[in-house]
Enzyme design. Sequence first.
Site, PDB file in Angstrom:
ATOM      1  N   ASP A 202      -0.943   3.154 -27.710  1.00 44.96           N
ATOM      2  CA  ASP A 202      -0.678   2.448 -26.456  1.00 44.96           C
ATOM      3  C   ASP A 202       0.623   1.647 -26.499  1.00 44.96           C
ATOM      4  OD1 ASP A 202      -2.874   3.413 -25.168  1.00 44.96           O
ATOM      5  OD2 ASP A 202      -4.043   1.573 -25.255  1.00 44.96           O
TER       6      ASP A 202
ATOM      7  N   GLY B 124      -7.131  10.345 -21.013  1.00 43.17           N
ATOM      8  CA  GLY B 124      -7.185  10.022 -22.430  1.00 43.17           C
ATOM      9  C   GLY B 124      -6.952   8.543 -22.650  1.00 43.17           C
ATOM     10  N   HIS B 125      -7.189   8.105 -23.867  1.00 44.79           N
ATOM     11  CA  HIS B 125      -6.915   6.733 -24.268  1.00 44.79           C
ATOM     12  C   HIS B 125      -6.254   6.740 -25.630  1.00 44.79           C
ATOM     13  CE1 HIS B 125      -8.635   4.466 -20.984  1.00 44.79           C
ATOM     14  NE2 HIS B 125      -9.713   5.247 -20.992  1.00 44.79           N
ATOM     15  N   ASP B 126      -5.911   5.558 -26.115  1.00 43.65           N
ATOM     16  CA  ASP B 126      -5.168   5.410 -27.365  1.00 43.65           C
ATOM     17  C   ASP B 126      -5.716   6.302 -28.474  1.00 43.65           C
ATOM     18  OD1 ASP B 126      -3.374   3.187 -29.127  1.00 43.65           O
ATOM     19  OD2 ASP B 126      -5.107   3.994 -30.189  1.00 43.65           O
TER      20      ASP B 126
ATOM     21  N   ASN C 112      -7.353   9.045 -28.363  1.00 44.97           N
ATOM     22  CA  ASN C 112      -7.113  10.468 -28.123  1.00 44.97           C
ATOM     23  C   ASN C 112      -5.658  10.844 -28.419  1.00 44.97           C
ATOM     24  OD1 ASN C 112      -9.020   9.552 -25.415  1.00 44.97           O
ATOM     25  ND2 ASN C 112      -9.854  10.976 -26.917  1.00 44.97           N
ATOM     26  N   TYR C 113      -4.730   9.976 -27.992  1.00 46.34           N
ATOM     27  CA  TYR C 113      -3.318  10.239 -28.246  1.00 46.34           C
ATOM     28  C   TYR C 113      -3.034  10.168 -29.748  1.00 46.34           C
ATOM     29  CZ  TYR C 113      -3.579   8.662 -23.390  1.00 46.34           C
ATOM     30  OH  TYR C 113      -3.935   8.479 -22.092  1.00 46.34           O
TER      31      TYR C 113
ATOM     32  N   ASP D 176       0.847  -1.186   0.000  1.00 46.31           N
ATOM     33  CA  ASP D 176       0.000   0.000   0.000  1.00 46.31           C
ATOM     34  C   ASP D 176       0.888   1.242   0.000  1.00 46.31           C
ATOM     35  OD1 ASP D 176      -1.856   1.970   0.290  1.00 46.31           O
ATOM     36  OD2 ASP D 176      -2.786   1.171   2.106  1.00 46.31           O
TER      37      ASP D 176
END
Length: 412
Positions: free
Chosen positions: A182, A151-153, A155-156, A60
Amino acid sequence: MRVPMALQGILVVELAGLAPGPFCGMVLADFGAQVVRVDRPGARGDLSRMARGKRSLAVDLKQPRGAAVLRSLCARADVMLESFRPGEPQIPTRRETGRGMVPEEGRPPDIWGVMEKLQLSPEILQRENPKLIYARLSGFGQSGRFSRVAGHDINYLALSGVLSRIGRSGEAPYAPLNLLADFGGGGLMCTLGILMALFERTRSGKGQVIDANMVEGTAYLGSFLWKTQQTGLWGQPRGQNMLDGGAPFYTTYRTADRGFMAVGALEPQFYELLLKGLGLKSDELPSQMSITDWPEMKKKFADIFAKKTKAEWCQIFDGTDACVTPVLTFEEVTHCGHHKDRGSFIIDREQGVSPRPAPQLSNTPAVPSSKRDPFVGEHTEEILKEFGFSQEEISQLKSDNIIECNKPRANL
């Protein structure tokens, strides 16, 4: 006797994250690095299924003693890999206290990135281990106005400019799965950065910070697109150029059994072999590079390909330089003779199929682990003992819920 792999002896601490980071860590593990994946207690594991060859330590990090455990690992590690969202582009002035690095008076701590909040910033870890290579993998980079947004793939890929070039004529741009940003621009470029930093360290003896991000990595992958802007290669609208599906000799065609064949007959001599296989004669057709005739030629080729099965077309084109190949499904690819010749796909102990690590090295080839992926916390105790923690310290950390140990039970 097993030959040592290229990254033998390199210790990587990977903070569990989404697919690009785990892919980077898996590549390093495949080529011999010892990769410790740091998981959150209670986590379900690596959902991206890229934990091959890694061990799991569950701790943790939100608790100061948990962060201290990670600092102990990084004090001896070669690489720290994290893929959390960055902090504010303009890093606030900081002052040191007995508790580590804190913001100046009046500056809210929530402008920090995740690692800074956890007191695990590059400044802190590299002060304790100057040789540490600190790899930061993010979507938009460690600075810039988009650095802190989600963002995700897709968006990039969009922000890199590359997405604008991908898609059929008259249709909206579309992302080719989530591979380019990605895994290509992100995970693989991060791996490259780590390897270059490791090499540079052999000269300077010092580590460095790597700002790897999917937007710039994808744009760099697309350098060919920028370098050929003035060549006329992309003079037509999207989907109507030679390499984006516009040309009849560089696209895919459906077969009689609803399979597909891929055609890449760019050069004139290869194009002639394509026509021969299709039963056509070049002197009865428009010039190969007559762009205005491409739509009609695509229809002609499509009608011909639709009359035979994929297997029949393979029989016609196999062994030729027509640059015509079947579009293999995942079920078909492992049965392909070429892949069998080279052993291009591997099977793990659970009968899962995956590509063999690439590229092949003649003296220190990758030997990917065939073991199952680790459970969260499966190696916690084992790893901590290797790093000098006593059994008493480990038991105390466990009882205080700082760490989690999940050793698999033997089947009786």
